[in-house]
Scaffold this motif. Structure first.
Motif, short mmCIF file in Angstrom:
data_model
loop_
_atom_site.label_atom_id
_atom_site.label_comp_id
_atom_site.label_asym_id
_atom_site.label_seq_id
_atom_site.Cartn_x
_atom_site.Cartn_y
_atom_site.Cartn_z
N SER A 126 0.84 -1.19 0.00
CA SER A 126 0.00 0.00 0.00
C SER A 126 0.88 1.24 0.00
N ARG A 127 0.43 2.29 -0.69
CA ARG A 127 1.15 3.56 -0.71
C ARG A 127 0.41 4.60 0.12
N GLN A 128 -0.48 4.13 0.97
CA GLN A 128 -1.29 5.05 1.76
C GLN A 128 -0.97 4.91 3.25
N VAL A 129 -0.98 6.03 3.95
CA VAL A 129 -0.77 6.06 5.40
C VAL A 129 -2.02 6.64 6.03
N ALA A 130 -2.62 5.87 6.93
CA ALA A 130 -3.83 6.33 7.62
C ALA A 130 -3.46 7.37 8.67
N VAL A 131 -4.25 8.44 8.74
CA VAL A 131 -4.01 9.52 9.70
C VAL A 131 -5.33 9.84 10.40
N ILE A 132 -5.32 9.81 11.73
CA ILE A 132 -6.51 10.18 12.50
C ILE A 132 -6.14 11.35 13.40
N ARG A 141 -5.75 -1.94 5.24
CA ARG A 141 -4.34 -2.35 5.27
C ARG A 141 -3.39 -1.27 4.75
N PRO A 142 -3.40 -0.09 5.41
CA PRO A 142 -2.47 0.96 4.98
C PRO A 142 -1.03 0.57 5.30
N ALA A 143 -0.10 1.33 4.76
CA ALA A 143 1.32 1.06 5.01
C ALA A 143 1.71 1.43 6.43
N GLY A 144 1.02 2.38 7.02
CA GLY A 144 1.32 2.84 8.37
C GLY A 144 0.17 3.65 8.92
N LEU A 145 0.31 4.05 10.18
CA LEU A 145 -0.75 4.79 10.85
C LEU A 145 -0.16 5.91 11.69
N VAL A 146 -0.74 7.10 11.59
CA VAL A 146 -0.38 8.23 12.45
C VAL A 146 -1.64 8.66 13.18
N LEU A 147 -1.52 8.83 14.49
CA LEU A 147 -2.69 9.12 15.32
C LEU A 147 -2.34 10.15 16.38
N ALA A 148 -3.20 11.16 16.52
CA ALA A 148 -3.12 12.06 17.67
C ALA A 148 -4.24 11.63 18.60
N PRO A 149 -3.97 10.75 19.56
CA PRO A 149 -5.05 10.10 20.32
C PRO A 149 -5.96 11.09 21.03
N THR A 150 -7.24 10.73 21.07
CA THR A 150 -8.24 11.51 21.78
C THR A 150 -8.33 11.09 23.24
N SER A 151 -8.13 9.79 23.49
CA SER A 151 -8.27 9.28 24.86
C SER A 151 -7.46 8.01 25.03
N GLY A 152 -7.53 7.46 26.22
CA GLY A 152 -6.87 6.19 26.51
C GLY A 152 -7.82 5.02 26.36
N ASN A 153 -8.81 5.13 25.46
CA ASN A 153 -9.77 4.07 25.20
C ASN A 153 -9.07 2.71 25.10
N ALA A 154 -9.49 1.73 25.93
CA ALA A 154 -8.82 0.43 25.98
C ALA A 154 -8.89 -0.29 24.65
N ALA A 155 -10.04 -0.21 23.97
CA ALA A 155 -10.17 -0.89 22.69
C ALA A 155 -9.24 -0.29 21.65
N THR A 156 -9.13 1.05 21.66
CA THR A 156 -8.23 1.72 20.73
C THR A 156 -6.79 1.34 20.99
N ARG A 157 -6.41 1.29 22.27
CA ARG A 157 -5.03 0.90 22.61
C ARG A 157 -4.74 -0.51 22.13
N ALA A 158 -5.70 -1.41 22.30
CA ALA A 158 -5.50 -2.79 21.87
C ALA A 158 -5.33 -2.87 20.35
N LEU A 159 -6.12 -2.08 19.61
CA LEU A 159 -6.00 -2.07 18.16
C LEU A 159 -4.63 -1.56 17.72
N LEU A 160 -4.14 -0.51 18.38
CA LEU A 160 -2.83 0.05 18.03
C LEU A 160 -1.71 -0.95 18.30
#
Length: 341
Positions: free
Chosen positions: A70-76, A126-145
């Motif tokens: 993939s040539r795409q990077v996910a950004v949230i 299935r992006p090549a990578g992920l950049v995230l400025a987290p909103t919270s310490g959500n347990a589900a989000t942490r597990a996904l990361l």
């Protein structure tokens, strides 16, 4: 139909048509359109011109499903309504595009549930990578990361434990630095005005750091006003008006959650006839251009947001090349003395 007539572009042109127009094989055309280094430069240019003439758009998803990269990077990001995260995105784009990658953007609006939903959706591509400025310490989000099988960079804050890599600075340290600066300027009676810190843990970290800095000299905040809703200039103006209406004696200095809010405070002082910093001192955070363009430049802390985005993208690209970049990269903040404190 004449079988010897040249192909004409269909509504959805094919790779085969591009290859024929460029005079190369389909494999060579595919490699050229992916930016493959094995393709000669003149061949790549011929293929690109043919693709452009035929209005051909590659099916990147099909290539990824077939095992292509993939040539795409996910950004949230939490928001693009202020320049802070727009600057981060600018830095990301400038570095990614140098290597032929592109960001796919999702905005969480400081909503932890929306952030988790966006993360699940973007990871499914299935992006090549992920950049995230987290909103919270959500347990589900942490597990996904932590389970993501790709380079992950969390940006803006280096205090929380990173799932993979992090780029930014300590917001708690930034708050403490502002407390030390204002104390050094002789202020002792200080207040805080902020936006909804339940949705912005970085603002909360700065407030905690500010309190820590005051406590080191035996001081406490004389008033803390937290307003509902996202930060804005009007909210900061309203906040200072409300605080001064019911806080007696008046605080000597007010620390705002960010520059947007602090600029609103400056506007209130102008309409209320309060001189800065003689009658009251104001300070913000972020180092926005609007604060420095005021007739009395804002005292603030500048965060190097574009650099943070650039470095985050660089870490992902380095990891994709097989390197082992550092887990934590500090991008220092800078105190801007200004003239409002």
């Amino acid at each position: 139909m004449d079988p010897n007539a040249p192909d004409t572009p269909s509504r959805r042109p094919t790779l085969s048509q591009v290859a024929k127009a460029a005079g190369v094989s389909e494999i060579t055309a595919s490699r050229a359109l992916r930016g493959g280094s094995a393709v000669a430069k003149d061949t790549q240019l011929k293929v690109e011109r043919a693709a452009h003439a035929l209005n051909y758009v590659p099916n990147r998803l099909a290539g990824t499903l077939a095992g292509g990269a993939s040539r795409q990077v996910a950004v949230i990001l939490p928001s693009l309504s202020n320049i802070v995260f727009a600057d981060v995105l600018k830095g990301l784009e400038s570095r990614l595009e140098d290597d032929g990658y592109h960001p796919i953007l999702g905005i969480s609006h400081y909503d932890a549930a929306r952030e988790e939903h966006l993360l699940r959706d973007l990871l499914s591509w299935r992006p090549a990578g992920l950049v995230l400025a987290p909103t919270s310490g959500n347990a589900a989000t942490r597990a996904l990361l932590q389970a993501a099988e790709m380079p992950v960079v969390e940006v803006m804050d280096t205090d929380p434990d990173a799932a993979d890599m992090a780029v930014g600075f300590s917001h708690r340290a930034a708050g403490r630095a502002m407390a030390h600066y204002l104390i050094g300027r002789g202020y002792r009676r200080m207040a805080y005005i902020g936006h909804d810190i339940a949705t912005d843990f970085r603002a909360l970290a700065r407030l905690d750091g500010f309190r820590d800095g005051l406590a080191e000299l035996g001081l406490t905040l004389c008033e803390t006003l937290i307003l509902d809703g996202p930060s804005s200039v009007p909210l900061g103006r309203e906040g200072l008006a409300r605080l001064l209406a019911h806080t007696h004696p008046r605080p000597e200095a007010v620390f705002f959650s960010n520059d947007d809010m602090a600029v609103g405070g400056v506007f209130h002082c102008q309409t209320a006839g309060l001189a800065l910093p003689q009658d009251i001192a104001l300070a913000g955070f972020n180092g926005l251009g609007i604060g420095q363009a005021l007739p009395t430049p804002l005292t603030t802390i500048a965060s190097n947001r574009e650099r943070i985005g650039f470095v985050a993208a660089d870490l992902i690209l380095r990891r994709l090349k097989g390197e082992s970049p550092p887990r934590i990269t500090q991008i220092d903040f800078r105190l801007v003395p200004g003239a409002t404190a």
